[in-house]
Scaffold this active site. Structure first.
Site, short mmCIF file in Angstrom:
data_model
loop_
_atom_site.label_atom_id
_atom_site.label_comp_id
_atom_site.label_asym_id
_atom_site.label_seq_id
_atom_site.Cartn_x
_atom_site.Cartn_y
_atom_site.Cartn_z
N ARG A 362 36.52 47.93 42.79
CA ARG A 362 35.53 47.83 43.49
C ARG A 362 34.55 46.96 42.99
NH1 ARG A 362 38.49 52.54 45.72
NH2 ARG A 362 38.78 52.20 47.60
N VAL A 363 34.61 47.50 41.24
CA VAL A 363 33.73 47.33 40.77
C VAL A 363 34.37 46.20 38.64
CG1 VAL A 363 32.39 49.58 40.34
CG2 VAL A 363 34.31 49.07 39.00
#
Length: 500
Positions: A362-363
């Site tokens: 996600r990051v």
């Protein structure tokens, strides 16, 4: 044997006057399964270290329950001879572990005591096992890539320094191998590594230590081992102890990678302790604070502003791919993404058995290598298109030319992501191979020759005059002219000498 004096003390403990005397002193009331019930210790703190005076030895314990009329503590060793009536004294300190450069290259237990037979460790300082996670203000966004050396991870689910990326899958699907490959790939880089073994066999820990030694990676690693033969209390504190050791380096501006292998066994050890402490059980027998057990651990992973970072790779073992179980869903919701390994892919020989569809970061993509990030989008798209038509090929349907080309390209892309364990690949070499696959340089190569193509490509690249300029250049930007020229020459060489 409890003396008459001790019996008298037990009865006097019930009066408020005697509680003043027994603020910092107590007596063992009962013991069973490593849990000690203590009378006295009226001023003791939760999480404090206490000492049992038993047979001339000081045996350490950890206070976990504070009740109205007694204190419950767990013994931090397997070999003890504590009996009712033995004396207990406070340490006036929360549980802490030694930290510092002296631990690098060593195998220690969760208390920081060496178990590798290489002598004593001189610590730089002691840090509390339980500490607060860094505040939001002190953190920076994930902006620097952590290169794992695993093609499928670096391209599809990239990890950044300070991230928490879950590795999840069934038993024997290669979860630990991905973590060990990532540790091996940090050789010569600016990242220190900590491997926390929770509930593993001693032989497994010894095998991992040997691999790291043989590959020359042990000097920048610490192994914290709470094996299956150790008490549940040691298995419970192991990940927190490893995290505290890593935080010592993080706060000094260094990058740290920590692997928790695995948190499923950690949750089981905590469940065992909680049930023995008579805490009320909840879903699957776990106590109500089992989410907090892992959230307070993984929140300590961070990329600090103007300082170092701590990257966490927790491992969770599923049963028959059930990611909806209690502990897997808890840890999935805490982490910043997951690398999901499928047994079906593993049995088909696609190893690492990472599922491109279910795995996500996600990051990490914000910190991914710029050149690799451009190609990763095309790779994900082509693999997704291949998965859509893959089932039709198994049914024996007649396919049109466009679908045949799609299937052929998909099979080669799947094949190129296969990689031997404990052989991490440099990010530049990954980029060149991926560029070759996505730009048609593998079109004339049979699927079963893709591994040979990759091996020869790396060998020729390292000997060519293009190695140094491309090795520096491909970390920042892509020059298609030079790459096309080099790969065109290599394609002619491969078809002429290797295919025939």
């Amino acid at each position: 044997m409890v003396s008459a004096f001790d019996k008298k003390i037990f009865s006097l403990l019930q009066s408020s006057q005697m509680k003043i005397i027994f603020k910092n002193f107590g007596l063992v009331g009962a013991i069973g399964d490593g849990i000690v019930k203590i009378k006295g210790l009226c001023d003791v703190a939760n999480g404090e270290l206490v000492y049992f005076i038993a047979g001339g030895k000081d045996i350490s314990g950890l206070v976990l329950n504070l009740e109205a009329d007694e204190v419950s503590a767990v013994v931090l060793t397997n070999n003890f001879s504590i009996k009712p009536g033995h004396y207990v004294i406070r340490s006036f300190s929360l549980l802490s572990v030694p930290t510092g450069q002296g631990l690098l290259g060593r195998v220690v237990n969760p208390l920081g005591e060496p178990i590798d037979g290489k002598g004593i460790i001189i610590p730089d300082e002691f840090r509390f096992v339980e500490t607060r996670a860094p505040s939001i203000i002190s953190r920076a966004s994930v902006n620097k890539s952590l290169e794992t050396g695993v093609k499928v991870v670096d391209s599809l689910v990239p990890i950044g320094h300070g991230q928490r990326e879950l590795i999840i899958g069934d038993s024997k699907t290669g979860k630990t191998s991905i973590a060990i490959d990532t540790i091996l790939n940090q050789k010569g880089k600016d990242t220190l590594c900590i491997y926390v073994a929770i509930g593993q066999k001693r032989s497994s820990v010894a095998r991992i230590a040997k691999i790291l030694n043989d590959k020359g990676s042990m000097p920048y690693c610490i192994i914290v081992a709470a094996t299956a033969s150790d008490s549940a209390a040691l298995q419970y504190i192991a990940p927190y102890a490893g995290c505290s050791m890593g935080e010592f380096f993080m706060h000094r501006g260094l990058n740290v990678l920590i692997v928790y292998d695995d948190l499923s066994k950690h949750a089981v050890s905590y469940r065992q302790l909680s049930l023995l402490l008579r805490r009320p059980p909840g879903r699957e027998g776990y106590p109500g604070d089992v989410f907090y057990l892992h959230s307070r651990l993984l929140e300590r992973a961070a990329n600090l502003a103007n300082s170092g970072s701590l990257t966490a790779l927790p491992i969770i073992e599923t049963i028959q791919g059930d990611v909806s179980a209690y502990i897997p869903t808890n840890v999935i919701s805490i982490t910043d993404g997951q690398i999901f390994l499928e047994m079906d892919l593993f049995t088909r020989g696609i190893r690492p058995a990472v599922s491109p569809g279910l795995s996500v970061s996600r990051v990490g993509s914000a910190a991914q290598n710029k050149v690799l990030r451009k190609m990763a989008g095309n790779l994900k798209l082509e693999l997704a298109q291949y998965r859509e038509v893959e089932d039709f090929t198994k049914l024996g349907f007649v396919l049109d030319d466009a679908t045949k080309r799609l299937v052929d390209r998909g099979e080669k892309l799947t094949k190129l992501l296969v990689q031997n364990r404990f052989e991490p690949i440099d990010i530049v070499e990954q980029t060149i191979f991926l560029y070759a696959a996505l730009n048609g340089f593998l079109d004339g190569v049979a699927v079963d020759l893709v591994p040979l193509y990759e091996k020869e490509l790396y060998a020729v690249f390292k000997k060519s005059i293009f190695y140094e300029p491309l090795h520096f250049q491909l970390r920042e930007y892509l020059d298609p002219v030079i790459l096309n020229y080099f790969l065109g020459l290599f394609q002619q060489y491969f078809i002429a000498y290797c295919v025939k």
